[in-house]
Structure formats: C-alpha cells, structure tokens
Design an enzyme around this catalytic site. Structure first.
Site, mmCIF file in Angstrom:
data_model
loop_
_atom_site.group_PDB
_atom_site.id
_atom_site.type_symbol
_atom_site.label_atom_id
_atom_site.label_comp_id
_atom_site.label_asym_id
_atom_site.label_seq_id
_atom_site.Cartn_x
_atom_site.Cartn_y
_atom_site.Cartn_z
ATOM 1 N N LEU A 8 0.846 -1.334 0.078
ATOM 2 C CA LEU A 8 0.014 0.228 -0.233
ATOM 3 C C LEU A 8 0.955 1.237 0.016
ATOM 4 O O LEU A 8 1.679 1.286 0.815
ATOM 5 C CB LEU A 8 -0.884 -0.070 1.084
ATOM 6 C CG LEU A 8 -1.850 -1.141 1.431
ATOM 7 C CD1 LEU A 8 -2.932 -0.759 2.508
ATOM 8 C CD2 LEU A 8 -2.455 -1.624 0.159
ATOM 9 N N ARG A 15 2.007 15.104 6.582
ATOM 10 C CA ARG A 15 3.153 15.374 7.589
ATOM 11 C C ARG A 15 4.493 15.563 7.215
ATOM 12 O O ARG A 15 5.273 15.928 8.071
ATOM 13 C CB ARG A 15 2.831 14.510 8.949
ATOM 14 C CG ARG A 15 1.499 14.987 9.690
ATOM 15 C CD ARG A 15 1.244 13.782 10.873
ATOM 16 N NE ARG A 15 0.409 12.991 10.376
ATOM 17 C CZ ARG A 15 0.551 11.956 10.966
ATOM 18 N NH1 ARG A 15 0.747 11.639 12.186
ATOM 19 N NH2 ARG A 15 -0.179 10.584 10.409
ATOM 20 N N LYS A 22 5.336 10.346 0.069
ATOM 21 C CA LYS A 22 5.992 9.824 1.233
ATOM 22 C C LYS A 22 6.853 8.553 0.798
ATOM 23 O O LYS A 22 8.088 8.675 1.353
ATOM 24 C CB LYS A 22 5.088 9.560 2.364
ATOM 25 C CG LYS A 22 5.743 9.084 3.512
ATOM 26 C CD LYS A 22 4.767 9.000 4.840
ATOM 27 C CE LYS A 22 3.620 8.059 4.482
ATOM 28 N NZ LYS A 22 2.731 8.056 5.930
ATOM 29 N N GLU A 151 -10.372 -0.332 15.503
ATOM 30 C CA GLU A 151 -9.474 0.847 15.413
ATOM 31 C C GLU A 151 -9.283 1.700 16.560
ATOM 32 O O GLU A 151 -10.395 1.784 17.353
ATOM 33 C CB GLU A 151 -9.604 1.715 14.430
ATOM 34 C CG GLU A 151 -9.648 0.962 12.931
ATOM 35 C CD GLU A 151 -8.135 0.456 12.730
ATOM 36 O OE1 GLU A 151 -7.294 1.550 12.480
ATOM 37 O OE2 GLU A 151 -7.605 -0.584 12.676
ATOM 38 N N LYS A 348 40.197 10.507 -13.281
ATOM 39 C CA LYS A 348 38.904 9.897 -14.079
ATOM 40 C C LYS A 348 39.194 9.135 -15.297
ATOM 41 O O LYS A 348 40.102 9.585 -15.961
ATOM 42 C CB LYS A 348 38.100 11.060 -14.577
ATOM 43 C CG LYS A 348 36.529 10.750 -14.941
ATOM 44 C CD LYS A 348 36.128 11.595 -16.076
ATOM 45 C CE LYS A 348 37.301 11.196 -17.427
ATOM 46 N NZ LYS A 348 36.640 12.110 -18.705
ATOM 47 N N TYR A 384 40.448 17.502 -22.831
ATOM 48 C CA TYR A 384 39.090 18.105 -23.256
ATOM 49 C C TYR A 384 39.456 19.200 -24.439
ATOM 50 O O TYR A 384 39.976 20.109 -23.937
ATOM 51 C CB TYR A 384 38.122 18.377 -22.519
ATOM 52 C CG TYR A 384 36.662 18.794 -22.991
ATOM 53 C CD1 TYR A 384 36.121 17.814 -23.686
ATOM 54 C CD2 TYR A 384 36.215 19.875 -22.329
ATOM 55 C CE1 TYR A 384 34.701 18.062 -23.992
ATOM 56 C CE2 TYR A 384 34.870 20.209 -22.861
ATOM 57 C CZ TYR A 384 34.233 19.273 -23.680
ATOM 58 O OH TYR A 384 32.973 19.758 -24.029
#
Ligand code: UD1
Ligand code: MG
Length: 457
Positions: A8, A15, A22, A151, A348, A384
């Site tokens: 779920l 909140r 969430k 509940e 790198k 580069y």
C-alpha cells in the site's frame, strides 16, 4: 503456493510537508518503498502489486525499473479499499499485505508469518507497545485467540487499554481475501473500508488467526514525518554498524557511519568516523579508511589506506595503495598494486601501473600510466578540447615534471622525462627529455624598481 505481495502506497503523507510522495523519501539512500519491494522480492514473491494514489505518477516513474504491477486507488477510502484495487491482478496462492512507509520489515519475520497461512488459517503481525495510541487494538477471546481488530478511533476505553496493536501487516490466501473484501463496510467513525475488519470475518467463519511478532518494534514502525524517518534511518545504520563489527570490522564510532547500499569488508578493516559508503563497496583485509571519506561503488585492495576526506567513486584498487587526504577518484580509476594518489588530486578514467605516483595537486583523466610513473605536482592532462575527449598514454618509469600540461592526445614514451612547467602537445620518445617552456634569462646589472616618493600637496 504462489505468493502475491500487495504494497500500500496511496496515502498522502501530509506530515512530511513535501512535494514528494511519502514512500519516495529515502532511507539509507533508497526510497522507502524500494526497501519494501526488495524485501518482498527476497521472499520469492511471484507478483508484486503497488497500490498508488497520491503522487501516483511520481511513484510509478520512480519504480519504472522494478517488475511490479501498479493498481491505482484514485480516492483513499481506507486500507481495505486499497487492497481491493489490486485484487484483479492476484493469483490463487497466498497474499501478503505490506506498506510502502514501513521500510524496515525483515524477510525472516514475513517468511515466518507466511508459513502460518493455509486454507484454514490466516496470519497477523502484532506488536505490543508502551504507547498504543492511534493503533488498531487486537481483541482476543477468553482462550487467547485473536478475534477482531478495533481501530483506536472506534475503540471503547476498555479496548484502548489493550497494548497489543495491529501492525497492519497480514497474510491470507487469495481465496479468503476474495471472500472477505466484498463484505467490508465503511460504517465506522472514519467512514473508511478497514482492512482490519477481515479479522472478525475470519474468526466468525472459524478461520484461525495466527499471530506473530517482529524481532523488534522498529521493523513495523511506519513513517509519517521526517522525525520518524530520521529515527528509522539511525536504527537502520546502527544495525549495519553492529553487523560490520560482528564480522570483525573496527569502527571508531558505530553511531557515525552511514551505509547506503552494501558494504562488504574483509578482516581487520578499520573505519574512522563520519564515513559514507554508497552502492556496492568492498574493502579487503586490513584496509584503513580515515575520517570523513565518501566511497561509492568501489573495490579497495588489501592493506590500502584511504586518508581523511577522500572521495572515491567507481574506483578499483587492485592491491595495497595509498590515497589522499583530500583525493577525488572518479569512475574508471584503476590502480595496480602500490600506486599512490596524494592530496588534491583528481582522477577519472585513469589506469595507474604498479607503484605509479601522483602525489599532489593534479588532474589525470582519460589516461594510462605505466608502472613506476611519477607525476609531479600540478600536472594536468588536458583531455578536453571543448568538443571531444582525448587520451594520454604515459610509458613505464616516465617522469613528468611539476606543473606540466599534457595536451591530449599525446604519448610519453617509457622512461621519458618531461621538464617542469612544460606544455607538451607532441609525443615524447622513450628515454628522451622534453622541455617545452620559455627559456630563463639572467640580467646581472638589472636595476630593481624603486618606490616613487609621495608627492606633497
Ligand atoms: C492502520 C490500521 C491500524 C494499524 C495501523 C498501523 C486500518 C484500518 N488500520 O491504521 O489497525 O494499527 O495501520 O500503522 O487498516 N493507505 C492507502 N490507501 C488508503 C488508506 C491507507 O494506500 O485508502 C495506506 C497508507 O498510505 C498507509 C497505510 O495504508 O501507508 C496505512 O494507512 P493509515 O491511514 O496510515 O492507517 P492507520 O490509520 O494508521
Ligand atoms: Mg488512517
């Protein structure tokens, strides 16, 4: 029996006070719902169903690489209604209900719960809490059998005194669920279809409700706000630290370690405070990591030392190497035994041969360095040109003087020497010396400039 897991994840999570749904907030660098998906996958689930609603598109996009089915709950009418949205896709075996905001549930706990389920039995995970306010309470008959969940909002004073709570996690057969869900009603204080009402239905028809408890309450803790998320993060990290120490790792402080992924360590590894490990990291026997290092998707060879404040990402250290302090190794950095990278060096896509050294203040990218190459301070591979990347090849035992610019593509031969301050844009032959800088001049009778006397006005 086949297993369907329904997760779920439709609630709003008001909140959290966030634009992000969430369940997408991260714990240990991974969205909460992914923790649940990974745990369910580890259980051997045949199908995963994620019930989405609030921020559903974001959740769907974020899980695009997961093999899950999505069920849309357009309106949040309760946990029972949420599970009902996934019914169409369910098979004929067992069904386990999990929650996208309960990230730390363990596979072992769930496996034990599922073992209880058959045509005559369902299973419910409960937890006894000092402060049960807000939770559904487990009602038991005089023989101690679970018979209903009430509940909090619907409970009487006497029922609210019950400390055994519903975690929400339950398992049953798909057939049972198909029988019970259509009977749910929203006739309660919240006007919702409560999944919890299936317990009374099960009891009413003589189905046994087996109950089990998690090893620790933290497993079943849900996240409603950022404080709870931070608390679970600490609990998770402490568990990682305890696992590592049990396996023989020396942690300077178990409270100051963060593992966001998987960290595998050999024997006698030492980790100082404030280190973060991300993705898959392997530290071989005797590795020492200084304070405040970040190591991501890297393999560190035995007895290597990573000094303070170094950042390693996608690096492989074959054997014993020394790194840092303040070094940055980017993806594709590959060091043979004995290679050394010192302070304020960035690499790198660079391969260093045995005992090659870049000790200070350099950038080495798109390069291959042979064995025992020495790179002086301030050396830069100019890889580069503004449009494309080019490669620098440096042969065994070559010596590059300080403050050299190596303009790629360029090759420095074996044993070659480059004078300090050179800008090298042509290949250098093996064994040769290349110096490419303005010549020094000397003037013995040069008058030093004198300060002009201040004018009086
Ligand atoms: C629920 C249980 C309660 C239990 C508690 C544990 C019910 C009726 N109650 O209460 O017994 O003690 O969890 O935390 O099941 N959700 C949806 N769609 C909905 C409603 C909820 O996807 O329509 C999801 C939420 O995103 C959340 C979870 O289900 O992740 C639980 O919902 P929530 O409303 O927080 O349940 P509680 O009232 O806490
Ligand atoms: Mg609710």
């Amino acid at each position: 029996m086949a297993l369907d897991v329904v997760i779920l994840a439709a609630g709003q999570g008001t909140r959290m006070r966030s634009e992000k749904p969430k369940v997408l907030h991260s714990l240990a660098g991974k969205p909460m719902v992914r923790h649940v998906i990974d745990t369910a996958t580890g259980l051997g689930a045949d199908r995963l169903h994620v019930v989405i609603g609030h921020g559903g598109d974001q959740v769907r996009d974020s899980l695009a690489d997961c093999s899950v089915q999505f069920a849309l709950q357009a309106e949040q009418k309760g946990t029972g209604h949420a599970v009902a949205q996934a019914m169409e896709g369910l098979g004929e075996g067992k069904v386990l209900v999990l929650y996208g905001d309960v990230p730390l549930i363990r596979r072992e706990t769930l496996a034990a719960l599922l073992d209880e389920v058959n045509d005559q039995r369902m299973a419910l995970l409960t937890v006894t809490l000092d402060d049960p306010a807000g939770y559904g309470r487990i009602k038991r008959d005089t023989e101690g059998r679970a018979v209903a969940i009430v509940e909090h909002k619907d409970a009487s004073e006497a029922e609210r005194a019950i400390a055994e709570c519903n975690t929400g996690i339950m398992a049953m057969t798909a057939e049972q669920l198909r029988r019970w869900l259509p009977q749910l009603s929203a006739d309660n204080v919240q006007g919702e279809y409560y999944l919890t009402d299936v317990i009374a239905m099960a009891a009413g028809e003589g189905t046994v409700i087996a109950t089990a408890q998690p090893a620790t309450p933290v497993e079943v803790e849900g996240v409603n706000n950022r404080l709870q998320l931070a608390r679970l993060e600490r609990a998770y990290q402490l568990a990682q630290a305890e696992r590592l120490m049990t396996e023989g790792v020396a942690l300077a402080d178990p409270a100051r370690l963060d593992v966001r992924g998987h960290l595998q360590c050999g024997r006698d590894v030492e980790i100082d405070v404030g280190c973060v490990f991300e993705g898959d990291v392997e530290l071989s026997d005797g590795v020492r990591v200084g304070p405040y290092c970040v190591i991501r998707n890297s393999r560190i060879g035995a007895a290597s030392v990573i000094e303070a404040h170094s950042v390693l990402d996608g690096a492989v250290l074959e054997g014993k190497s020394q790194i840092g302090p303040f070094a940055r190794l980017r993806p594709g950095t590959h060091l043979a035994q004995g290679a050394k990278i010192g302070n304020f060096v960035e690499t790198k896509n660079a391969t260093l041969g045995e005992d090659a050294k870049i000790n200070h203040l350099s950038y080495v990218g798109d390069a291959r360095l042979g064995r025992e190459v020495n790179i002086g301070a301030g050396t830069i591979t100019c890889n580069y040109d503004g449009a494309n990347k080019h490669f620098t090849e440096i042969g065994n035992r070559a010596f590059i003087g300080s403050n050299t610019a190596l303009v790629a593509p360029v090759t420095i031969g074996e044993g070659a020497t480059v004078g300090a301050g050179s800008t090298i844009n042509k290949n250098v032959d093996a064994g040769a010396l290349a110096v490419a800088r303005g010549r020094q001049i000397g003037k013995s009778d040069w008058p030093r400039p004198q300060k002009t006397p201040k004018q009086e006005h």
